[in-house]
Write a protein that holds these residues in place. Structure first.
Motif, PDB file in Angstrom:
ATOM      1  N   ASN A  79       0.795  -1.229   0.000  1.00  0.00           N
ATOM      2  CA  ASN A  79       0.000   0.000   0.000  1.00  0.00           C
ATOM      3  C   ASN A  79       0.827   1.277   0.000  1.00  0.00           C
ATOM      4  O   ASN A  79       0.366   2.320   0.455  1.00  0.00           O
ATOM      5  CB  ASN A  79      -0.975   0.011   1.186  1.00  0.00           C
ATOM      6  CG  ASN A  79      -1.983  -1.119   1.110  1.00  0.00           C
ATOM      7  OD1 ASN A  79      -2.534  -1.396   0.050  1.00  0.00           O
ATOM      8  ND2 ASN A  79      -2.210  -1.787   2.240  1.00  0.00           N
ATOM      9  N   TYR A  80       2.050   1.196  -0.493  1.00  0.00           N
ATOM     10  CA  TYR A  80       2.833   2.412  -0.697  1.00  0.00           C
ATOM     11  C   TYR A  80       2.287   3.169  -1.907  1.00  0.00           C
ATOM     12  O   TYR A  80       1.878   2.553  -2.901  1.00  0.00           O
ATOM     13  CB  TYR A  80       4.309   2.078  -0.946  1.00  0.00           C
ATOM     14  CG  TYR A  80       5.127   1.880   0.309  1.00  0.00           C
ATOM     15  CD1 TYR A  80       6.127   2.780   0.648  1.00  0.00           C
ATOM     16  CD2 TYR A  80       4.903   0.791   1.142  1.00  0.00           C
ATOM     17  CE1 TYR A  80       6.891   2.605   1.800  1.00  0.00           C
ATOM     18  CE2 TYR A  80       5.650   0.606   2.288  1.00  0.00           C
ATOM     19  CZ  TYR A  80       6.632   1.520   2.614  1.00  0.00           C
ATOM     20  OH  TYR A  80       7.379   1.347   3.750  1.00  0.00           O
ATOM     21  N   ARG A  81       2.303   4.465  -1.823  1.00  0.00           N
ATOM     22  CA  ARG A  81       1.972   5.298  -2.972  1.00  0.00           C
ATOM     23  C   ARG A  81       3.239   5.406  -3.820  1.00  0.00           C
ATOM     24  O   ARG A  81       4.150   6.164  -3.494  1.00  0.00           O
ATOM     25  CB  ARG A  81       1.500   6.680  -2.513  1.00  0.00           C
ATOM     26  CG  ARG A  81       0.206   6.663  -1.703  1.00  0.00           C
ATOM     27  CD  ARG A  81      -0.003   7.991  -1.010  1.00  0.00           C
ATOM     28  NE  ARG A  81       1.089   8.288  -0.081  1.00  0.00           N
ATOM     29  CZ  ARG A  81       1.212   9.440   0.582  1.00  0.00           C
ATOM     30  NH1 ARG A  81       0.345  10.410   0.391  1.00  0.00           N
ATOM     31  NH2 ARG A  81       2.224   9.620   1.413  1.00  0.00           N
ATOM     32  N   VAL A  82       3.292   4.637  -4.878  1.00  0.00           N
ATOM     33  CA  VAL A  82       4.520   4.495  -5.654  1.00  0.00           C
ATOM     34  C   VAL A  82       4.274   4.932  -7.096  1.00  0.00           C
ATOM     35  O   VAL A  82       3.154   4.821  -7.616  1.00  0.00           O
ATOM     36  CB  VAL A  82       5.021   3.026  -5.605  1.00  0.00           C
ATOM     37  CG1 VAL A  82       4.031   2.081  -6.253  1.00  0.00           C
ATOM     38  CG2 VAL A  82       6.388   2.882  -6.243  1.00  0.00           C
ATOM     39  N   LEU A  83       5.307   5.440  -7.747  1.00  0.00           N
ATOM     40  CA  LEU A  83       5.231   5.849  -9.140  1.00  0.00           C
ATOM     41  C   LEU A  83       6.505   5.440  -9.862  1.00  0.00           C
ATOM     42  O   LEU A  83       7.610   5.652  -9.360  1.00  0.00           O
ATOM     43  CB  LEU A  83       5.051   7.367  -9.259  1.00  0.00           C
ATOM     44  CG  LEU A  83       5.036   7.944 -10.678  1.00  0.00           C
ATOM     45  CD1 LEU A  83       3.807   7.464 -11.437  1.00  0.00           C
ATOM     46  CD2 LEU A  83       5.090   9.466 -10.651  1.00  0.00           C
ATOM     47  N   LEU A  84       6.348   4.867 -11.060  1.00  0.00           N
ATOM     48  CA  LEU A  84       7.468   4.519 -11.930  1.00  0.00           C
ATOM     49  C   LEU A  84       7.593   5.570 -13.027  1.00  0.00           C
ATOM     50  O   LEU A  84       6.600   5.908 -13.690  1.00  0.00           O
ATOM     51  CB  LEU A  84       7.225   3.160 -12.579  1.00  0.00           C
ATOM     52  CG  LEU A  84       7.774   1.901 -11.907  1.00  0.00           C
ATOM     53  CD1 LEU A  84       7.224   0.662 -12.613  1.00  0.00           C
ATOM     54  CD2 LEU A  84       9.292   1.875 -11.942  1.00  0.00           C
ATOM     55  N   LEU A  85       8.788   6.076 -13.235  1.00  0.00           N
ATOM     56  CA  LEU A  85       9.061   7.009 -14.320  1.00  0.00           C
ATOM     57  C   LEU A  85      10.086   6.389 -15.259  1.00  0.00           C
ATOM     58  O   LEU A  85      11.184   6.016 -14.831  1.00  0.00           O
ATOM     59  CB  LEU A  85       9.594   8.344 -13.781  1.00  0.00           C
ATOM     60  CG  LEU A  85       8.640   9.144 -12.887  1.00  0.00           C
ATOM     61  CD1 LEU A  85       9.350  10.380 -12.334  1.00  0.00           C
ATOM     62  CD2 LEU A  85       7.387   9.554 -13.652  1.00  0.00           C
ATOM     63  N   GLU A  86       9.747   6.244 -16.525  1.00  0.00           N
ATOM     64  CA  GLU A  86      10.613   5.612 -17.508  1.00  0.00           C
ATOM     65  C   GLU A  86      10.874   6.588 -18.657  1.00  0.00           C
ATOM     66  O   GLU A  86       9.949   7.130 -19.246  1.00  0.00           O
ATOM     67  CB  GLU A  86       9.954   4.339 -18.041  1.00  0.00           C
ATOM     68  CG  GLU A  86      10.596   3.732 -19.277  1.00  0.00           C
ATOM     69  CD  GLU A  86      12.073   3.417 -19.111  1.00  0.00           C
ATOM     70  OE1 GLU A  86      12.851   3.740 -20.026  1.00  0.00           O
ATOM     71  OE2 GLU A  86      12.455   2.850 -18.053  1.00  0.00           O
ATOM     72  N   LYS A  87      12.157   6.802 -18.976  1.00  0.00           N
ATOM     73  CA  LYS A  87      12.498   7.769 -20.022  1.00  0.00           C
ATOM     74  C   LYS A  87      12.165   7.261 -21.426  1.00  0.00           C
ATOM     75  O   LYS A  87      11.974   8.054 -22.350  1.00  0.00           O
ATOM     76  CB  LYS A  87      13.977   8.141 -19.945  1.00  0.00           C
ATOM     77  CG  LYS A  87      14.927   7.059 -20.421  1.00  0.00           C
ATOM     78  CD  LYS A  87      16.347   7.600 -20.479  1.00  0.00           C
ATOM     79  CE  LYS A  87      17.314   6.564 -21.049  1.00  0.00           C
ATOM     80  NZ  LYS A  87      18.689   7.102 -21.173  1.00  0.00           N
TER      81      LYS A  87
END
Length: 320
Positions: free
Chosen positions: A26-34
């Protein structure tokens, strides 16, 4: 602005696995991919009637953590045992890129977002990308190759430990050239489609993807060794040299098309003896990836499993 618990830069296998495990807690997580896709070196080229993997071709399993995941992937029909009776080599049923897409399908993710800076605001970080978008997060995990991480840190307002910077600089990478050759007829090849024994110097492996079971067309990947790739880096006739090296294995009279792929960070020449690296005193920003190995890793090299375990272990560390 939405604040995340953790922003992960890089949606290769390490980033995907870390995001998976943190999201499950339940972590608020975000993936950013170039880039325009997930997976990193889990890469597949599509043709009109076929496809070919040109990054990782397969993976092996030594750890209990990866073995548990693999059993689930097998049950879902995502992967299969390709070859190796006593020491199985697993691969995706329809290309490694599709496998990585399945792993990331339910994750909060933005593609084509190249993070250009990270600024420390005390209680949180602000991350900005080249499009001018800004993201707010309490922690950051950098999973791209170490030279790219160092470049990002140099352009950021952060207090990074000197020892951590030194550890990142120790991770130097070797390139790999991969040739993709499409033929109009079957090639005489081992039944499983994989060759890596008794090849000429400079050739690491050759894979027939029709025999591998992911392509209806005959498409062959040729991997050159790191030494060969370094010695021929920048030359204009790479594909011609690759054809000369493999002419005794492949009938180039049946060649339909060819394409060269280059991995600048194919494999780290050195590894870090821990599955992740804390970059600051407050333990809010970390580096992870396939070059970060567990202390008891007996292989001493980057691979699918080291990427998986790095993502798995940094997520476990943050959850604990």
């Amino acid at each position: 602005m939405h604040r995340y618990d953790v922003v992960i830069i890089g949606a290769g296998l390490s980033g995907i696995i870390a995001a998976q495990k943190l999201k499950q807690s339940n972590y608020r997580v975000l993936l950013l991919e170039k880039g325009p896709r997930v997976g990193g070196r889990l890469a597949t080229k599509k043709y009109s009637k076929g496809k070919a993997d040109y990054g990782a071709q397969f993976f092996t399993v030594r750890s209990d953590e990866l073995n548990q995941e693999v059993q689930g992937w097998l049950a879902k029909g995502w992967v299969k045992q390709w070859f190796g009776e006593n020491y199985p080599r697993y691969t995706s049923i329809d290309g490694m890129q599709e496998f990585s897409r399945r792993l990331a399908v339910n994750l909060p993710l933005f593609l084509s977002r190249n993070v250009s800076y990270i600024n420390d605001q005390g209680s949180h970080f602000l991350l900005g990308d080249e499009e001018g978008k800004v993201y707010e997060s309490e922690r950051v995990i950098c999973t791209m190759p170490a030279p790219q991480t160092l470049s990002l840190l140099a352009n950021s307002s952060l207090c990074i430990e000197q020892s951590a910077q030194g550890a990142l600089r120790m991770l130097t990478y070797e390139p790999t050239y991969v040739g993709l050759f499409q033929f109009d007829r079957p090639i005489v090849f081992p039944k499983n489609g994989h060759m890596n024994k008794k090849l000429l110097s400079g050739v690491e492996r050759i894979v027939d993807h029709q025999k591998k079971g992911i392509s209806s067309e005959v498409i062959v990947s040729v991997y050159m060794t790191a030494d060969w790739s370094v010695n021929h880096d920048g030359e204009k006739d790479i594909l011609e040299l690759m054809r000369e090296k493999t002419a005794s294995y492949l009938d180039f009279h049946a060649l339909v098309s060819q394409q060269l792929e280059t991995w600048r960070y194919a494999q780290s020449a050195d590894t870090h003896p821990h599955p992740f690296l804390q970059l600051d005193k407050e333990a809010r920003i970390f580096a992870a990836g396939d070059a970060f190995l567990r202390a008891d890793d007996q292989t001493g090299r980057t691979r699918f499993e080291s990427a998986f375990l790095s993502g798995y272990d940094i997520a476990s560390h943050l959850r604990n």
